[in-house]
Design a protein around this motif. Structure first.
Motif, PDB file in Angstrom:
ATOM      1  N   PRO A 120      35.810  44.756  38.875  1.00  0.00           N
ATOM      2  CA  PRO A 120      34.991  43.922  39.775  1.00  0.00           C
ATOM      3  C   PRO A 120      34.356  44.684  40.948  1.00  0.00           C
ATOM      4  CG  PRO A 120      37.052  42.811  39.233  1.00  0.00           C
ATOM      5  CD  PRO A 120      37.167  44.208  38.705  1.00  0.00           C
ATOM      6  N   GLY A 121      35.106  45.547  41.620  1.00  0.00           N
ATOM      7  CA  GLY A 121      34.570  46.254  42.794  1.00  0.00           C
ATOM      8  C   GLY A 121      33.470  47.233  42.446  1.00  0.00           C
ATOM      9  N   TYR A 122      33.601  47.879  41.300  1.00  0.00           N
ATOM     10  CA  TYR A 122      32.601  48.877  40.877  1.00  0.00           C
ATOM     11  C   TYR A 122      31.350  48.209  40.334  1.00  0.00           C
ATOM     12  CZ  TYR A 122      36.483  52.131  41.277  1.00  0.00           C
ATOM     13  OH  TYR A 122      37.526  52.871  41.760  1.00  0.00           O
ATOM     14  N   ASP A 123      31.548  47.043  39.686  1.00  0.00           N
ATOM     15  CA  ASP A 123      30.432  46.381  39.013  1.00  0.00           C
ATOM     16  C   ASP A 123      29.794  45.282  39.867  1.00  0.00           C
ATOM     17  OD1 ASP A 123      31.096  48.022  36.937  1.00  0.00           O
ATOM     18  OD2 ASP A 123      32.106  46.475  35.749  1.00  0.00           O
ATOM     19  N   VAL A 125      30.873  42.277  40.399  1.00  0.00           N
ATOM     20  CA  VAL A 125      30.973  40.987  39.698  1.00  0.00           C
ATOM     21  C   VAL A 125      32.363  40.423  40.008  1.00  0.00           C
ATOM     22  CG1 VAL A 125      30.951  39.804  37.464  1.00  0.00           C
ATOM     23  CG2 VAL A 125      29.471  41.799  37.812  1.00  0.00           C
ATOM     24  N   TYR A 126      32.424  39.264  40.659  1.00  0.00           N
ATOM     25  CA  TYR A 126      33.721  38.654  40.978  1.00  0.00           C
ATOM     26  C   TYR A 126      34.471  38.290  39.696  1.00  0.00           C
ATOM     27  CZ  TYR A 126      32.864  37.940  45.987  1.00  0.00           C
ATOM     28  OH  TYR A 126      32.662  38.125  47.318  1.00  0.00           O
ATOM     29  N   PRO A 127      35.802  38.357  39.734  1.00  0.00           N
ATOM     30  CA  PRO A 127      36.562  37.874  38.562  1.00  0.00           C
ATOM     31  C   PRO A 127      36.128  36.469  38.151  1.00  0.00           C
ATOM     32  CG  PRO A 127      38.050  38.997  40.071  1.00  0.00           C
ATOM     33  CD  PRO A 127      36.702  38.931  40.760  1.00  0.00           C
ATOM     34  N   GLY A 128      35.860  35.601  39.131  1.00  0.00           N
ATOM     35  CA  GLY A 128      35.503  34.213  38.829  1.00  0.00           C
ATOM     36  C   GLY A 128      34.059  34.000  38.408  1.00  0.00           C
ATOM     37  N   PRO A 145      46.283  40.455  27.583  1.00  0.00           N
ATOM     38  CA  PRO A 145      46.044  40.246  29.016  1.00  0.00           C
ATOM     39  C   PRO A 145      44.700  40.809  29.472  1.00  0.00           C
ATOM     40  CG  PRO A 145      47.490  42.113  28.710  1.00  0.00           C
ATOM     41  CD  PRO A 145      47.229  41.548  27.331  1.00  0.00           C
ATOM     42  N   VAL A 146      44.259  40.342  30.637  1.00  0.00           N
ATOM     43  CA  VAL A 146      43.052  40.881  31.276  1.00  0.00           C
ATOM     44  C   VAL A 146      43.498  41.624  32.532  1.00  0.00           C
ATOM     45  CG1 VAL A 146      40.877  40.308  32.441  1.00  0.00           C
ATOM     46  CG2 VAL A 146      41.613  38.987  30.431  1.00  0.00           C
ATOM     47  N   VAL A 147      43.107  42.896  32.646  1.00  0.00           N
ATOM     48  CA  VAL A 147      43.478  43.720  33.802  1.00  0.00           C
ATOM     49  C   VAL A 147      42.260  43.846  34.718  1.00  0.00           C
ATOM     50  CG1 VAL A 147      44.336  45.984  34.549  1.00  0.00           C
ATOM     51  CG2 VAL A 147      45.019  45.072  32.304  1.00  0.00           C
ATOM     52  N   PHE A 148      42.465  43.629  36.021  1.00  0.00           N
ATOM     53  CA  PHE A 148      41.389  43.849  36.991  1.00  0.00           C
ATOM     54  C   PHE A 148      41.692  45.084  37.824  1.00  0.00           C
ATOM     55  CE2 PHE A 148      41.403  39.178  36.541  1.00  0.00           C
ATOM     56  CZ  PHE A 148      40.092  39.004  36.127  1.00  0.00           C
ATOM     57  N   HIS A 149      40.742  46.001  37.918  1.00  0.00           N
ATOM     58  CA  HIS A 149      40.890  46.998  38.972  1.00  0.00           C
ATOM     59  C   HIS A 149      40.899  46.206  40.280  1.00  0.00           C
ATOM     60  CE1 HIS A 149      40.511  50.607  41.375  1.00  0.00           C
ATOM     61  NE2 HIS A 149      39.895  49.770  42.190  1.00  0.00           N
ATOM     62  N   LEU A 160      34.179  46.285  48.184  1.00  0.00           N
ATOM     63  CA  LEU A 160      35.575  45.839  48.253  1.00  0.00           C
ATOM     64  C   LEU A 160      35.737  44.326  48.119  1.00  0.00           C
ATOM     65  CD1 LEU A 160      36.803  48.171  51.132  1.00  0.00           C
ATOM     66  CD2 LEU A 160      37.362  48.363  48.706  1.00  0.00           C
ATOM     67  N   LYS A 161      34.728  43.557  48.557  1.00  0.00           N
ATOM     68  CA  LYS A 161      34.944  42.098  48.509  1.00  0.00           C
ATOM     69  C   LYS A 161      35.201  41.635  47.065  1.00  0.00           C
ATOM     70  CE  LYS A 161      30.103  40.647  48.234  1.00  0.00           C
ATOM     71  NZ  LYS A 161      29.057  39.766  48.794  1.00  0.00           N
ATOM     72  N   TYR A 162      34.633  42.336  46.099  1.00  0.00           N
ATOM     73  CA  TYR A 162      34.831  41.941  44.697  1.00  0.00           C
ATOM     74  C   TYR A 162      36.204  42.364  44.179  1.00  0.00           C
ATOM     75  CZ  TYR A 162      29.789  41.191  44.719  1.00  0.00           C
ATOM     76  OH  TYR A 162      28.527  40.753  45.009  1.00  0.00           O
ATOM     77  N   SER A 163      36.793  43.405  44.802  1.00  0.00           N
ATOM     78  CA  SER A 163      38.058  43.931  44.262  1.00  0.00           C
ATOM     79  C   SER A 163      39.274  43.426  45.045  1.00  0.00           C
ATOM     80  CB  SER A 163      38.043  45.459  44.246  1.00  0.00           C
ATOM     81  OG  SER A 163      38.072  45.970  45.558  1.00  0.00           O
ATOM     82  N   HIS A 164      39.058  42.491  45.962  1.00  0.00           N
ATOM     83  CA  HIS A 164      40.190  41.927  46.707  1.00  0.00           C
ATOM     84  C   HIS A 164      41.050  41.089  45.754  1.00  0.00           C
ATOM     85  CE1 HIS A 164      42.560  39.811  49.638  1.00  0.00           C
ATOM     86  NE2 HIS A 164      42.102  40.637  50.578  1.00  0.00           N
ATOM     87  N   PRO A 165      42.376  41.270  45.822  1.00  0.00           N
ATOM     88  CA  PRO A 165      43.234  40.555  44.852  1.00  0.00           C
ATOM     89  C   PRO A 165      43.145  39.030  44.930  1.00  0.00           C
ATOM     90  CG  PRO A 165      44.566  41.694  46.521  1.00  0.00           C
ATOM     91  CD  PRO A 165      43.157  42.186  46.675  1.00  0.00           C
TER      92      PRO A 165
END
Ligand code: ZN
Length: 290
Positions: A120-123, A125-128, A145-149, A160-165
């Motif tokens: 998500p942070g690199y691309d 694109v939010y997980p949602g 499973p789906v893994v998110f960086h 960073l806003k996209y990669s926040h847990p």
């Protein structure tokens, strides 16, 4: 202690050769297999990296290719390396979704593809983001499973806003029957990642990539005592070690030192689960390969 490395890389991308040297490793299949033998690592789950593919307009799944050119149907990488098919979120708007999903199905039908990885942070694109939903449906269909960086990014151009847990909470709720992994424990947002895992039974945390380069465990633990105490505090607060998995992020880290660092923060009675058993439940396809 038998180990499954639940987050590493197995790519001949030239950038990895450089980071491997900084961690006193070599980015080669032979060197990695030797390191696996020396440290009793029985499986490595590699995060699929960029795959330009052949046909324009198709977003091919990210793959593993350190041991030779990737062949989607006839797996030609070492048998102890399995992988998560990577989604290139930056290309999603240009993808023909139907052919893209067909390419993902093609790899997901093979037993070495054990999950799906998003960046998500690199691309940006939010997980949602609804564009990701077809991949979550695939994860449900194939029971992977789906893994998110998550957390800090290696590139200053990432966002960073996209990669926040915290962003994982939304998809964990929307897809309660899919397992999601917050990679790197969302570090440095450890408190937030802990809360997302406490609230959602289908969220797991991997302990990869909390450091990088070469160090001895003793050096690292001394220098980062506060950070490790913080991590231990929030793991103890969650009080559920069935949600945690060891991972290295190799080749970014010196494997034996990192194993020692993570061992030191996991209570002895939970080490077998964190270093081995939990990965078999989350990446359940591994069981067929044992
Ligand atoms: Zn990684």
């Amino acid at each position: 202690m038998k180990i499954i490395d639940a987050h590493m890389h197995f790519s001949d991308n030239p950038g990895f050769a450089r980071v491997a040297l900084a961690a006193k490793h070599e980015n080669t299949a032979a060197h990695l297999l030797q390191t696996f033998r020396e440290n009793n690592i029985v499986f490595g789950i590699a995060m699929g990296t960029h795959n330009p593919g052949k046909k324009p307009g198709v977003c091919y799944p990210g793959i593993v290719d350190l041991a030779g050119e990737f062949d989607p149907e006839h797996y030609n990488q070492p048998s102890c390396i399995v992988y998560c098919a990577g989604v290139n979120g930056m290309e999603l708007d240009r993808c023909d979704m139907e052919s893209t999903l067909e390419e993902f199905r093609r790899v997901l039908r093979t037993k070495q593809c054990v999950g799906i990885k998003l960046y998500p942070g690199y691309d940006a694109v939010y997980p949602g983001d609804r564009r990701n939903y077809p991949f979550y449906e695939l994860a449900r269909e194939f029971d992977v499973p789906v893994v998110f960086h998550s957390g800090d990014t290696a590139s200053p151009r990432a966002l960073l806003k996209y990669s926040h847990p915290l962003a994982v909470d939304e998809v964990a709720v929307a897809f309660p029957d899919v397992r999601f992994v917050i990679a790197h424990y969302g570090s440095p947002w450890i408190v937030d990642a802990t809360e997302v895992a406490i609230k959602n039974d289908n969220v797991y945390l991997d302990l990869s990539g909390l450091a990088e380069g070469y160090f001895t465990a003793e050096e690292y633990c001394r220098k980062n005592r506060g950070y490790l105490e913080h991590l231990k505090t929030w793991m103890a607060y969650m009080d559920d070690y069935s949600r945690l998995m060891y991972g290295s992020d190799w080749p970014l880290i010196h494997i034996p030192s990192y194993i020692e660092v993570i061992r030191s923060v996991i209570p002895e009675e939970h080490r077998e689960a964190v270093f081995y058993g939990n990965a078999l439940r989350v990446f359940s396809r591994l069981n067929a390969l044992l």
